[in-house]
Enzyme design. Sequence first.
Site, PDB file in Angstrom:
ATOM      1  N   SER A 191      -3.551  51.730 -10.530  1.00  0.00           N
ATOM      2  CA  SER A 191      -4.490  52.712 -11.084  1.00  0.00           C
ATOM      3  C   SER A 191      -5.744  51.991 -11.564  1.00  0.00           C
ATOM      4  O   SER A 191      -5.664  51.100 -12.416  1.00  0.00           O
ATOM      5  CB  SER A 191      -3.841  53.472 -12.241  1.00  0.00           C
ATOM      6  OG  SER A 191      -2.742  54.229 -11.786  1.00  0.00           O
ATOM      7  N   GLU A 249      -9.420  50.599 -15.965  1.00  0.00           N
ATOM      8  CA  GLU A 249      -8.187  50.000 -16.463  1.00  0.00           C
ATOM      9  C   GLU A 249      -8.071  48.566 -15.957  1.00  0.00           C
ATOM     10  O   GLU A 249      -7.501  47.703 -16.623  1.00  0.00           O
ATOM     11  CB  GLU A 249      -6.989  50.818 -15.993  1.00  0.00           C
ATOM     12  CG  GLU A 249      -5.643  50.306 -16.461  1.00  0.00           C
ATOM     13  CD  GLU A 249      -4.505  51.228 -16.069  1.00  0.00           C
ATOM     14  OE1 GLU A 249      -3.470  50.722 -15.604  1.00  0.00           O
ATOM     15  OE2 GLU A 249      -4.666  52.451 -16.221  1.00  0.00           O
ATOM     16  N   ARG A 252      -2.409  51.782 -22.761  1.00  0.00           N
ATOM     17  CA  ARG A 252      -2.943  50.610 -22.079  1.00  0.00           C
ATOM     18  C   ARG A 252      -3.620  49.631 -23.032  1.00  0.00           C
ATOM     19  O   ARG A 252      -4.608  48.983 -22.700  1.00  0.00           O
ATOM     20  CB  ARG A 252      -3.923  51.032 -20.975  1.00  0.00           C
ATOM     21  CG  ARG A 252      -3.310  51.941 -19.931  1.00  0.00           C
ATOM     22  CD  ARG A 252      -2.188  51.260 -19.178  1.00  0.00           C
ATOM     23  NE  ARG A 252      -1.562  52.160 -18.232  1.00  0.00           N
ATOM     24  CZ  ARG A 252      -0.462  52.872 -18.453  1.00  0.00           C
ATOM     25  NH1 ARG A 252       0.158  52.772 -19.626  1.00  0.00           N
ATOM     26  NH2 ARG A 252       0.037  53.676 -17.551  1.00  0.00           N
TER      27      ARG A 252
END
Length: 320
Positions: free
Chosen positions: A243, A313, A193
């Site tokens: 998420s 995130e 990420r």
Amino acid sequence: MSDGRCGKAGAECQDFAERCPLFSANWPGELRRKEPLAPLTTLRVGGPAAVLARPGSIAELETLLALLEKYGCPRRVLGRGSNLLVADRGYGGVVILLDRRLGRISRLEGDGAKWLLRVEAGCSLAALLGWAQERGLGGLEFLVGIPGSVGGAAVMNAGAWGEALGARVQALELVGPGGRRTVAAAELRFSYRRLEGVDPGEVIAAVILALAPRPIAEIRARMRQLLQKRRASQPRGVLSAGSFFKNPPGDYAGRLIEAAGLKGLRVGGAMVAREHANFLINDGGATAADLVALMEQVRERVAAHGGVRLEPEVHLLGFA
């Protein structure tokens, strides 16, 4: 790249909207004051941008970034809004919207084993997958069901099922206040990420991808299989940002949240999804404050239960 945070609020945001120098600079792109951001995000919460700028070409984007640098205006880039939580008070700067106007796809070159595609940053992942499937180009099937843009997916090194976009990137076309440049994959560092190798202030304008020829029926079957897996394990028909927390090394955020007994935990209109604990959803009428409070509760209780402090995130925009 901007971290998206801004200490301006209330009257200061309104003041910036009125005095923003872009409106007198004869920039040819679309400009709007006090533009609501909630409809542009998948969570559907948050206040307005003081100014929304919508470039229609990479040339307009380049000019815009030079003007923002000249006048010292705070700014943030927005794609499909699928990984973003906007503060209730909004953002007191310029939001640059990269959408389908900057969504062109072109095939550059290739041979029997590999084709190179140039995809502008505003192209949706869904549009890219459809385009590649129709032409029998595989390698991106793992992205099916992710509601993001190509530029945002590159910044986040989006992925699923053990694969990530960074492995397909051959180069990035970047635009900054000083102009354009192309950076080869060897000069970039993709990790979980995360993307490194792009200078602060630069924006991804296009991504060069390498895809392999594959039978169309095989591509369709793989996408159908992965989409079924996604739908079986994730909440459907709800407002979420996907998420919410990054997976810690060697573990899964969803498992830690579920182990702490937090499925169904609610703050106002925000709730930890029962289907997948790493989804914080807008269950109806949630505010950004609800979601942030829920996020902090989850982080504190997971830390107390499992000794791991989860890292979001989702990007936060407009929070002091």
